[in-house]
Design an enzyme around this catalytic site. Structure first.
Site, PDB file in Angstrom:
ATOM      1  N   ARG A  38      -0.098 -10.449  -2.529  1.00 55.00           N
ATOM      2  CA  ARG A  38       0.247  -9.537  -3.620  1.00 55.00           C
ATOM      3  C   ARG A  38       1.602  -9.850  -4.252  1.00 55.00           C
ATOM      4  NH1 ARG A  38      -4.164  -9.489  -2.452  1.00 55.00           N
ATOM      5  NH2 ARG A  38      -5.524  -7.767  -1.842  1.00 55.00           N
ATOM      6  N   GLU A  40       2.102  -1.179  -2.314  1.00 61.14           N
ATOM      7  CA  GLU A  40       1.355  -2.124  -3.157  1.00 61.14           C
ATOM      8  C   GLU A  40       1.371  -1.641  -4.600  1.00 61.14           C
ATOM      9  OE1 GLU A  40      -3.194  -3.850  -3.567  1.00 61.14           O
ATOM     10  OE2 GLU A  40      -2.264  -3.749  -1.596  1.00 61.14           O
ATOM     11  N   SER A  73      -5.229   0.937  -4.196  1.00 59.73           N
ATOM     12  CA  SER A  73      -4.627   0.847  -2.858  1.00 59.73           C
ATOM     13  C   SER A  73      -3.124   1.090  -2.926  1.00 59.73           C
ATOM     14  CB  SER A  73      -4.899  -0.538  -2.254  1.00 59.73           C
ATOM     15  OG  SER A  73      -6.284  -0.722  -2.050  1.00 59.73           O
TER      16      SER A  73
END
Length: 311
Positions: free
Chosen positions: A185, A304, A234
């Site tokens: 990420r 995230e 998420s």
């Protein structure tokens, strides 16, 4: 925040309250952003710009005062806009940046504003496999190229060939995937850089099999995630060797609330705006979850979801 007029032009600085005459796209001052993000919360952008095309974008950025904050906004699915709003300029890539074309050698070329679900569908129709996971990423090409978006065992680093990027000063560059230094990420793209196009490479596949895998992904998301709520995807990154939702559950946070924000009962790595949550409620709830998880398990969860703007 000021924009400097182009040499020989009669444009006024953005900071003066007037729209520069050379802008062909849509430029709004004090533009509300809540309706543009999945959480449906947060403040306004000092300026919101939807460029008419690539030339319009580069000309506009090259005229801004150096150091002006610039942020790209896609579908707003993995984002908390803080209640104080966003300083500088928010750039939203619209239809002019949403094209998807099939190229040679199982390559798909996409505009930075193209949604992942449409990229996956185009690849399916062309018999290109390996991009089915994009069906499970609720965002646009620009966003998931920047953050190395992933789902269902694959990530953008697995398929990206290169991407076209407009830097904060308006210069355009093409960056190969190998130069993005991808990790979980994360990429090395600088703040303010805007991904305007990308090329993904797959492999030959059967359209029916590709479609079946996309349907499986869609069904799994529907069954396991609170998709029909005001959420942001998420919330926390999965720690090495573990699952964030399991740690949140272990810490007893399922259904936990703060103001109008709630930890999803359906999937504990999702936060929900139950109706009237502020962004402070949502972010504060996330921080409380992090505190409880750390206290219970010793693991420090990393966000995230991107959190931006003034408190």
């Amino acid at each position: 925040m000021n924009a400097q007029p182009a040499p020989g032009s009669d444009e006024e600085p953005v900071g003066s309250g007037s729209v520069p005459t050379g802008v062909r796209g849509d430029l709004k001052k004090d533009a509300p952003l809540a309706k543009l993000v999945w959480f449906k919360s947060g403040g306004a952008a000092d300026w919101l710009f939807e460029p008419a095309d690539l030339e319009d974008l580069t000309n506009f950025l090259s005229g801004l005062q150096p150091g002006t904050p610039i942020m790209a906004l896609g579908l707003g699915s993995n984002l908390i806009i803080r209640d104080g709003g966003i300083p500088g300029v928010v750039v939203r890539l619209g239809k002019a940046f949403s094209s998807i074309e099939v190229k040679r050698d199982n390559v798909i070329e996409c505009g930075g504003g193209a949604p992942g679900i449409l990229v996956a569908s185009k690849a399916r129709d062309a018999g290109i496999a390996g991009m089915e996971f994009l069906r499970g990423i609720p965002g646009t090409v620009g966003g998931f190229v920047r953050m190395n978006g992933g789902a269902y065992g694959r990530e953008v680093a697995d398929i990206l060939v290169d991407c076209d990027v407009v830097m904060p000063d308006g210069n355009c560059v093409t960056i190969p995937a190998s130069d993005l230094d991808y990790s979980y990420r994360h990429s090395r793209l600088p703040e303010g850089a805007i991904v305007t196009a990308a090329r993904f490479k797959g492999e030959p596949g059967d359209p029916e099999a590709i479609g079946a895998e996309m349907d499986r992904i869609a069904e799994e998301r529907e069954n396991s995630q609170p998709l029909r709520t005001k959420t942001g995807g998420s919330t926390f990154k999965n720690p090495v060797g573990g699952k964030a939702w399991q740690l949140v559950d272990k810490a007893g946070c399922r259904g936990l609330t703060k103001g109008g924000a709630q930890v999803s009962e359906k999937h504990t790595n999702f936060l929900i705006n139950t109706g009237d949550a502020t962004s402070a409620d949502i972010e504060g709830l996330g921080e409380e979850v992090r505190r409880r998880v750390n206290e219970k398990t010793g693991v420090s969860l990393e966000w995230e979801i991107k959190r931006v703007g003034r408190p």
